[in-house]
Each structure stands twice: as structure tokens, then as C-alpha cells.
Design an enzyme around this catalytic site. Structure first.
Site, PDB file in Angstrom:
ATOM      1  N   ARG A  37       1.776  10.138  -1.503  1.00  0.00           N
ATOM      2  CA  ARG A  37       0.439  10.006  -0.241  1.00  0.00           C
ATOM      3  C   ARG A  37      -0.423  11.303  -0.170  1.00  0.00           C
ATOM      4  O   ARG A  37      -0.984  11.055  -0.505  1.00  0.00           O
ATOM      5  CB  ARG A  37       1.602   9.880   1.031  1.00  0.00           C
ATOM      6  CG  ARG A  37       1.342   8.176   0.762  1.00  0.00           C
ATOM      7  CD  ARG A  37       2.216   7.243   2.089  1.00  0.00           C
ATOM      8  NE  ARG A  37       2.632   5.546   2.014  1.00  0.00           N
ATOM      9  CZ  ARG A  37       3.587   5.589   2.838  1.00  0.00           C
ATOM     10  NH1 ARG A  37       4.252   6.389   4.017  1.00  0.00           N
ATOM     11  NH2 ARG A  37       3.728   4.130   3.169  1.00  0.00           N
ATOM     12  N   LYS A 195      13.929 -12.569   3.214  1.00  0.00           N
ATOM     13  CA  LYS A 195      13.683 -13.531   4.090  1.00  0.00           C
ATOM     14  C   LYS A 195      12.825 -13.970   3.878  1.00  0.00           C
ATOM     15  O   LYS A 195      11.740 -13.636   3.607  1.00  0.00           O
ATOM     16  CB  LYS A 195      13.750 -12.861   6.001  1.00  0.00           C
ATOM     17  CG  LYS A 195      15.117 -12.351   6.007  1.00  0.00           C
ATOM     18  CD  LYS A 195      15.217 -12.146   7.552  1.00  0.00           C
ATOM     19  CE  LYS A 195      17.242 -11.996   8.199  1.00  0.00           C
ATOM     20  NZ  LYS A 195      16.386 -11.443   9.426  1.00  0.00           N
ATOM     21  N   GLY A 348       7.075  -1.121  -0.684  1.00  0.00           N
ATOM     22  CA  GLY A 348       8.446  -0.598  -0.876  1.00  0.00           C
ATOM     23  C   GLY A 348       9.195  -0.161  -2.522  1.00  0.00           C
ATOM     24  O   GLY A 348       9.269   0.044  -3.001  1.00  0.00           O
ATOM     25  N   GLY A 371       2.682  -2.950   4.564  1.00  0.00           N
ATOM     26  CA  GLY A 371       2.167  -5.011   6.062  1.00  0.00           C
ATOM     27  C   GLY A 371       0.578  -4.505   5.688  1.00  0.00           C
ATOM     28  O   GLY A 371       0.095  -5.276   5.944  1.00  0.00           O
TER      29      GLY A 371
END
Length: 394
Positions: A37, A195, A348, A371
Site C-alpha cells: 500500500r 458464506k 484479500g 469492502g
């Protein structure tokens, strides 16, 4: 999306405030263990320095308590690493909101962890105005936080004289727009993960747009249940079988498809020592755990990818961290690497798979956001980008 871009602005002699994403992993001693980053933030910083701008950079790090800045919250190690990469010292400025510090033209300083400031996370207007007063040009280069409306990502963009997207943010917007607004067809989405519930919104959104929706991991197991297959003790969400069926029906009605595994790799436990067995999907036993797709399914997915025009990739298709369950993700990664399609990848686990199989140079664009990447694909308006759009005509 119409936003001003840093590369189109004259920054010479201007005070430039860059909101970067320097939230890098550190060990217990505070040493940086991975600096991707920080490296990703360099083009915007260098662009401004080379044009003799006065450069102020800030970022969040970890999850500090607002109003406090403990030893583990400081950006001091980031300042050191940033200085090493730029080849010049980078001063760390504490208590910077009220100003009162000097920065020379052609110098860059790092402003202490922005989330230590009271009001940052709640996008406090008074705080945002004080920050905006520090600069002539505000640059948002932190796509990873674009889905959050905070003082340094949203509020300051409303009040700074000029607000624009940095090099990294601009590239993210361009790549995501290319993959979603008018993509080359067929459009193939790969959504893996444990999920369905955590990715239900994106699955529904993609089901309305894509030509093939490849599901993997625990998500695929829930879809297998919905198609009437036995999955033994595999990770799944039986309560979401109706949702999975609805998504498959939606795809079918459009002439699209959710290709499910015809063979799988099973074991009785998830571990590096577990014995992997390749079996047809109809032969899954009551105590089996599905941990990867089998070779026939992998070949089918590879063929779909080979004919794709655009690929959106978020998540592996198996427990690729263990080599005996990595075959499906490895073959899929190889197919993506050899495909002529434009591929944008994010998340990720996806980045970990890209690193493991050494295909980073073959991916069209690797998103730095987790996100934010998912919310963009869901069609949500990201507050930080919306703030930049609102300033486009100023």
C-alpha cells in the site's frame, strides 16, 4: 464517473493534501511486514514533489481510539519506510489539524494517524473544514476507504478549494467502470468465499448482469444444496438455499448460467495433513467435506474463462492455502493469466491466490480495496467518490 484527476491539475507551488491508504500490516514490534500500500501511494506523491508542490500525506492505521494516539497507532514506521522509498526524509507531524507547521515546496510530510482525531469517523463538518483550510488541492488516493464517509475521505472533499482523485484512485475508478458499465462480453464473475450471506447482495447484482457466475468455496456448497446434491459435512448455509435457487433461476431466465461442480475434492478435515480424494459430486459421503473442485470441473471453468471478454474475480474456489486443495484455484488462476479478457481482481484471499500462483503481471487490474471493491460491484454509491463527483464542475 466524472471526477477531477490529479494528473490534469497544475500543482506547482500549491499546498496538496493527499489522503492515502497506508494501513499496512506490522509485527508486534511495529515493523512493517508488507508495504504494497505504501508503494501504491508513491505515484501521486512523486507527481506533486516533482512539480515543487508542498505535500501533506495522511492515512489511518489500525483502529485507534479517537482523541488518543498510542504507540501502536503512530505512523512513525510508515514515515521511515516512505522516506526510504522516496529517497528523502519524511517528517511526521503530530497535532496537525489546527495547522501551525511549516512545509517547504518540494517537501513531503506525513500527518499523524487521521483516525486519532476526534470526529474523523463521524465525518465531523468542523473537523473537515479545518483540514480543508490546510490545502489548495485535496487528493483522495485511498480507494480502500472509499465506501466510508469520514472527515478525510468525504468531508474535506466538500470544503477544499479543489478536490480530485489521485493516481491510484483514478486507476481504480477507470478499471471498475471498464469492467461494469460497458464490459466486453461474455462477462464472467467469479465469487468465492465461505458464506453466501456475506456476498448475497453482490451475487444478486451480478446475476442481473453477467453471462456466467462462477461460485466457489462454501458459497458453491450452498448452491449445490439448492440443486439437490448431498454435501456431507461441508461448510454451507442451508437457510439460504432458497436465495441460491432464486439466483440460479434468475440467471437461467436470462439464458445465463451458474456452472456447478461435477466433481470435487473431499477430505474428512481441513488441515495440511488431510488426505484429499477426488470424486464425482454425486458420490459425496455423509462425513465428507468438499474443499475444492475436481479436475473435470476445473477444466470446465478454465474453458469458460478462456472464452470470456471480461472477468471480475473475488475469491478462490477451494481451500487453496493447502496444496492438496489448491488445484481448482490454481487452474482457474492459470486460465485467467492466459486469457485475452480484461480481468479485475480484488479482495484479500484473491490477492493471496494471485501471489501464490505468481500471476500478478497477467491480471488487467488488481484492486487495492476489499469492502470498497465489493460495494462498487454491488452498484452502491461510494461516499468518497460521490464527494469527488460533486466537485467535478467547480
Amino acid at each position: 464517473m466524472n471526477v477531477k484527476k490529479l494528473a490534469d491539475l497544475d500543482v506547482a507551488g500549491k499546498r496538496v493534501f493527499i489522503r492515502a491508504d497506508l494501513n499496512v500490516p506490522q509485527d508486534e514490534a511495529g515493523n512493517i511486514v508488507e508495504d504494497t500500500r505504501i508503494r501504491a501511494s508513491l505515484p501521486s506523491i512523486r507527481y506533486c514533489l516533482e512539480r515543487s508542490a508542498t505535500v501533506m500525506v495522511t492515512s489511518h492505521l489500525g483502529r485507534p481510539t479517537e482523541g488518543e494516539c498510542r504507540a501502536e497507532d503512530t505512523l512513525a514506521p510508515i514515515a521511515v519506510r516512505l522516506g526510504e522509498l522516496l529517497g528523502k526524509p519524511v517528517r511526521l507531524i503530530r497535532d496537525w489539524v489546527e495547522g501551525g507547521f511549516e512545509v517547504r515546496a518540494g517537501e513531503v510530510v506525513l500527518l499523524e494517524n487521521c483516525r486519532c482525531n476526534k470526529g474523523e469517523k463521524k465525518d465531523n463538518e468542523e473537523l473537515a473544514k479545518k483540514m480543508a483550510a490546510l490545502c489548495d488541492i485535496y487528493v483522495n488516493d485511498a480507494f480502500g476507504t472509499a465506501h466510508r464517509a469520514e472527515a478525510t475521505t468525504h468531508g474535506i472533499a466538500r470544503f477544499a478549494p479543489v478536490a480530485c482523485a489521485g493516481m491510484l484512485m483514478g486507476a481504480e475508478i477507470d478499471a471498475l467502470t471498464k469492467a461494469t458499465e460497458n464490459p466486453a462480453r461474455p462477462l464472467v464473475a467469479i465469487v468465492g468465499g465461505a458464506k453466501v450471506s456475506t456476498k448475497l447482495t453482490i451475487l444478486k447484482t451480478l446475476a442481473e448482469k453477467v453471462d456466467q457466475l462462477i461460485v466457489g468455496g462454501g458459497i458453491a456448497n450452498t448452491f449445490l444444496l439448492a440443486s439437490g446434491k448431498r454435501i456431507g459435512e461441508s461448510l454451507a448455509e442451508p437457510e439460504l438455499v432458497k436465495e441460491a435457487q432464486a439466483i440460479m433461476d434468475m440467471m437461467k431466465a436470462r439464458g445465463a448460467e451458474v456452472p456447478l461442480p461435477v466433481d470435487v475434492v473431499v477430505a474428512d478435515e481441513v488441515s495440511a495433513l488431510a488426505r484429499a480424494n477426488r470424486i464425482p459430486v454425486d458420490e459425496v459421503g455423509p462425513h465428507d467435506r468438499i474443499l475444492d473442485v475436481g479436475p473435470k470441473s476445473s477444466a470446465k471453468l478454465a474453458d469458460i474463462i478462456a472464452h470470456a471478454g471480461t472477468i471480475v474475480w473475488n475469491g478462490p474456489v477451494g481451500v487453496f492455502e493447502h496444496n492438496q486443495f489448491a488445484g481448482g484455484t490454481k487452474m482457474m488462476a492459470s486460465a485467467i493469466a492466459h486469457s485475452e479478457a480484461f480481468c479485475i481482481a480484488g479482495g484479500g484471499d484473491t490477492l493471496a491466490a494471485i501471489a501464490k500462483f505468481h500471476i500478478a503481471q497477467d491480471i488487467g487490474y488488481i484492486s487495492t480495496g476489499g469492502g470498497a471493491f465489493l460495494e462498487f460491484l454491488e452498484g452502491k454509491k461510494l461516499p468518497a467518490i460521490a464527494a469527488l463527483e460533486a466537485r467535478f464542475n467547480d
